[in-house]
Design an enzyme around this catalytic site. Structure first.
Site, mmCIF file in Angstrom:
data_model
loop_
_atom_site.group_PDB
_atom_site.id
_atom_site.type_symbol
_atom_site.label_atom_id
_atom_site.label_comp_id
_atom_site.label_asym_id
_atom_site.label_seq_id
_atom_site.Cartn_x
_atom_site.Cartn_y
_atom_site.Cartn_z
ATOM 1 N N GLU A 159 -80.435 -38.468 -24.651
ATOM 2 C CA GLU A 159 -79.387 -38.727 -25.691
ATOM 3 C C GLU A 159 -80.022 -39.476 -26.826
ATOM 4 O O GLU A 159 -79.589 -39.012 -28.180
ATOM 5 C CB GLU A 159 -78.524 -40.058 -25.062
ATOM 6 N N ALA A 198 -81.945 -44.814 -19.567
ATOM 7 C CA ALA A 198 -81.526 -46.170 -19.677
ATOM 8 C C ALA A 198 -82.270 -46.655 -18.597
ATOM 9 O O ALA A 198 -82.487 -46.127 -17.318
ATOM 10 C CB ALA A 198 -80.164 -46.210 -19.658
ATOM 11 N N GLY A 206 -80.275 -41.366 -21.135
ATOM 12 C CA GLY A 206 -80.319 -42.067 -22.293
ATOM 13 C C GLY A 206 -81.714 -41.467 -23.099
ATOM 14 O O GLY A 206 -81.778 -41.434 -24.465
ATOM 15 N N GLU A 232 -77.062 -38.422 -14.866
ATOM 16 C CA GLU A 232 -76.326 -39.816 -14.651
ATOM 17 C C GLU A 232 -75.569 -39.525 -13.266
ATOM 18 O O GLU A 232 -75.231 -40.521 -12.427
ATOM 19 C CB GLU A 232 -75.594 -40.155 -15.662
HETATM 20 N N1 CAA Z 1 -85.232 -46.862 -15.396
HETATM 21 C C1 CAA Z 1 -86.075 -47.702 -14.857
HETATM 22 N N2 CAA Z 1 -87.398 -47.402 -14.168
HETATM 23 C C2 CAA Z 1 -87.564 -45.936 -14.123
HETATM 24 C C3 CAA Z 1 -86.641 -45.096 -14.741
HETATM 25 C C4 CAA Z 1 -85.290 -45.409 -15.280
HETATM 26 N N3 CAA Z 1 -84.593 -44.780 -15.740
HETATM 27 N N4 CAA Z 1 -87.244 -43.887 -14.333
HETATM 28 C C5 CAA Z 1 -88.242 -43.993 -13.870
HETATM 29 N N5 CAA Z 1 -88.552 -45.402 -13.731
HETATM 30 C C6 CAA Z 1 -89.742 -46.233 -13.097
HETATM 31 C C7 CAA Z 1 -89.820 -45.989 -11.551
HETATM 32 O O1 CAA Z 1 -88.744 -46.922 -10.829
HETATM 33 C C8 CAA Z 1 -91.245 -46.225 -11.498
HETATM 34 O O2 CAA Z 1 -91.382 -47.570 -11.418
HETATM 35 P P1 CAA Z 1 -92.119 -48.324 -10.226
HETATM 36 O O3 CAA Z 1 -93.292 -47.621 -9.978
HETATM 37 O O4 CAA Z 1 -92.194 -49.677 -10.722
HETATM 38 O O5 CAA Z 1 -91.089 -48.152 -9.152
HETATM 39 C C9 CAA Z 1 -92.055 -45.449 -12.395
HETATM 40 O O6 CAA Z 1 -90.878 -45.444 -13.514
HETATM 41 C C10 CAA Z 1 -92.281 -44.097 -12.130
HETATM 42 O O7 CAA Z 1 -91.108 -43.381 -11.781
HETATM 43 P P2 CAA Z 1 -91.142 -42.235 -10.508
HETATM 44 O O8 CAA Z 1 -92.297 -42.958 -9.498
HETATM 45 O O9 CAA Z 1 -90.025 -42.070 -10.000
HETATM 46 O O10 CAA Z 1 -91.909 -41.106 -11.248
HETATM 47 P P3 CAA Z 1 -91.973 -39.714 -10.717
HETATM 48 O O11 CAA Z 1 -92.864 -38.890 -11.715
HETATM 49 O O12 CAA Z 1 -91.894 -39.177 -9.262
HETATM 50 O O13 CAA Z 1 -90.438 -39.044 -11.198
HETATM 51 C C11 CAA Z 1 -88.477 -38.992 -12.821
HETATM 52 C C12 CAA Z 1 -90.033 -39.207 -12.608
HETATM 53 C C13 CAA Z 1 -88.079 -37.771 -12.256
HETATM 54 C C14 CAA Z 1 -88.335 -39.224 -14.212
HETATM 55 C C15 CAA Z 1 -87.853 -40.145 -11.838
HETATM 56 O O14 CAA Z 1 -88.578 -41.309 -12.103
HETATM 57 C C16 CAA Z 1 -86.368 -40.309 -12.114
HETATM 58 O O15 CAA Z 1 -85.538 -39.701 -11.600
HETATM 59 N N6 CAA Z 1 -85.976 -41.422 -12.972
HETATM 60 C C17 CAA Z 1 -84.533 -41.719 -13.239
HETATM 61 C C18 CAA Z 1 -83.855 -40.808 -14.259
HETATM 62 C C19 CAA Z 1 -82.380 -41.137 -14.346
HETATM 63 O O16 CAA Z 1 -81.793 -41.278 -13.555
HETATM 64 N N7 CAA Z 1 -82.160 -41.276 -15.594
HETATM 65 C C20 CAA Z 1 -80.857 -41.571 -16.201
HETATM 66 C C21 CAA Z 1 -80.704 -43.107 -16.103
HETATM 67 S S1 CAA Z 1 -79.140 -43.669 -16.631
HETATM 68 C C22 CAA Z 1 -78.786 -43.233 -18.076
HETATM 69 O O17 CAA Z 1 -79.585 -42.927 -18.787
HETATM 70 C C23 CAA Z 1 -77.308 -43.704 -18.614
HETATM 71 C C24 CAA Z 1 -77.121 -43.239 -20.128
HETATM 72 O O18 CAA Z 1 -76.601 -42.465 -20.287
HETATM 73 C C25 CAA Z 1 -78.019 -44.117 -21.091
#
Ligand code: CAA
Length: 336
Positions: free
Chosen positions: A158, A112, A155, A178
């Site tokens: 999911e 998400a 998500g 999460e």
């Molecule tokens: N939401 C919004 N933006 C996201 C994102 C997310 N879930 N995941 C990555 N991005 C964005 C980052 O903010 C970044 O954007 P900016 O350059 O503008 O800051 C861009 O994508 C690239 O991300 P990274 O620089 O972090 O890339 P990376 O290769 O170093 O890492 C990653 C990749 C491990 C996937 C890391 O981005 C990460 O951990 N992302 C979050 C994953 C996460 O926590 N997901 C769960 C979300 S909550 C959810 O999904 C609830 C549910 O049940 C529905």
């Protein structure tokens, strides 16, 4: 005077130009149309967070690619609404027998959209049933396959699990991180992951936020197969075309029956399966009658089932062909 006329003329044409300039939304639509080329829009929408087209030799596979590369396909509201619209269009498209959902090589979807979620308050998400509409993917009636390369987190994992089959590229990573954000899965992760990989592994993933590799996902039964990254989409398209070539009534019923195993007791599920199985005889019989035309009606009593061709591709059969069908029984054709 000539100069005055020239200036007046120039001003007039500038004004005309100004009024002719398209509004930003019509510009956007035009840009989208050009950018989308021959992409499928189902007649109802243009997309900015996904690409949508029909693929396959028979143009019978709906192909949706999540397309927010800068955010690793994070599932913002707009993207999810576009996805819902695309699926709704494909559900109405008679030609489409299967849908493939994919992302990029780096990310299927990183979850998400955290930036969108971050300012939200309890009252708002509770009253608005935040994420509630995501579940529509799991209610999509036609077979839908997730082709996962890269991250399928939160998500992302999911919505992959809402699909009927998941195939993964060798470098895919699955996870429910999460907990690392101080929250828990909200798109069905605790339920579908547990059903897919078992309680212990699901607990480990949900409580630690640890990711699993494509190979582990295969080992635990979360994915049906793993392919090299560059081959994934082609391999999935092969499967999708195969599924799309089946009777849509049969694939729909098969999907309904398998999915009911999540919702029903064994006895209820078996009962439903048998009833669905029985109901396929209605289409088979109708087809047999259509196919044999003026032939001896006795063929209808021949052993039915086992289908290899579509009714659409089968011309009205002559007596000789009917006789051959009877010899090679059990053979029949089905309604697409
Ligand atoms: N939401 C919004 N933006 C996201 C994102 C997310 N879930 N995941 C990555 N991005 C964005 C980052 O903010 C970044 O954007 P900016 O350059 O503008 O800051 C861009 O994508 C690239 O991300 P990274 O620089 O972090 O890339 P990376 O290769 O170093 O890492 C990653 C990749 C491990 C996937 C890391 O981005 C990460 O951990 N992302 C979050 C994953 C996460 O926590 N997901 C769960 C979300 S909550 C959810 O999904 C609830 C549910 O049940 C529905």
């Amino acid at each position: 005077m000539a100069l005055v006329n020239t200036i007046v003329g120039a001003l007039k044409s500038a004004a005309a130009c100004r009024y002719a300039v398209p509004t930003s939304s019509s510009l956007l639509q035009r840009h989208n149309r050009l950018a989308l080329g021959n992409n499928y829009n189902g007649g109802s929408a243009f997309y900015s967070n996904i690409t949508v087209e029909k693929k396959g030799k028979k143009n019978n596979v709906g192909f949706i690619q999540l397309n927010r590369p800068k955010a690793l396909n994070a599932l913002c509201d707009a993207l999810m609404k576009e996805l819902q619209t695309a699926l709704s269009d494909f559900s109405k498209d008679e030609e489409v027998g299967c849908v493939v959902l994919t992302g990029s090589n780096k990310a299927f979807a990183a979850g998400a959209d955290i930036k969108e979620m971050q300012p939200r308050e309890f009252a708002e998400v509770y009253k608005g049933d935040f994420l509630g509409f995501w579940n529509s993917i799991s209610l999509f009636k036609k077979p839908i396959i997730a082709a996962v390369n890269g991250y399928a987190l939160g998500g992302g994992c999911e919505i992959a699990m809402m699909c009927d089959i998941i195939y993964a590229g060798e470098k895919a990573k699955f996870g429910q991180p999460e907990i690392l954000l101080g929250t828990i899965p909200g798109g069905g992760g605790t339920q579908r992951l547990t059903q897919a990989v078992g309680k212990s592994k699901a607990m480990e993933m949900v409580l630690t936020g640890d990711q699993i590799s494509a190979q582990e996902a295969l080992q635990f039964g979360l994915v049906a197969n793993v392919y090299p990254v560059e081959e994934l989409v082609d391999k999935v398209m092969e499967k999708a075309e195969k599924i799309a070539s089946m009777s849509q009534i049969a694939t729909g019923m098969a999907k309904e029956a398998v999915n009911s195993s999540y919702e029903m007791t064994l006895a209820e599920g078996i009962h439903l399966e048998r009833r669905l199985f029985h109901s396929t005889f209605a289409t088979i019989l109708k087809l047999a009658i259509n196919s044999i035309g003026s032939c001896n009606m006795g063929i209808i009593n021949a052993k039915l089932i086992t289908c290899k061709q579509y009714i659409r591709n089968v011309p009205l059969l002559d007596l000789k062909t009917c006789a051959r069908i009877m010899r090679t029984a059990p053979t029949c054709f089905y309604v697409k």
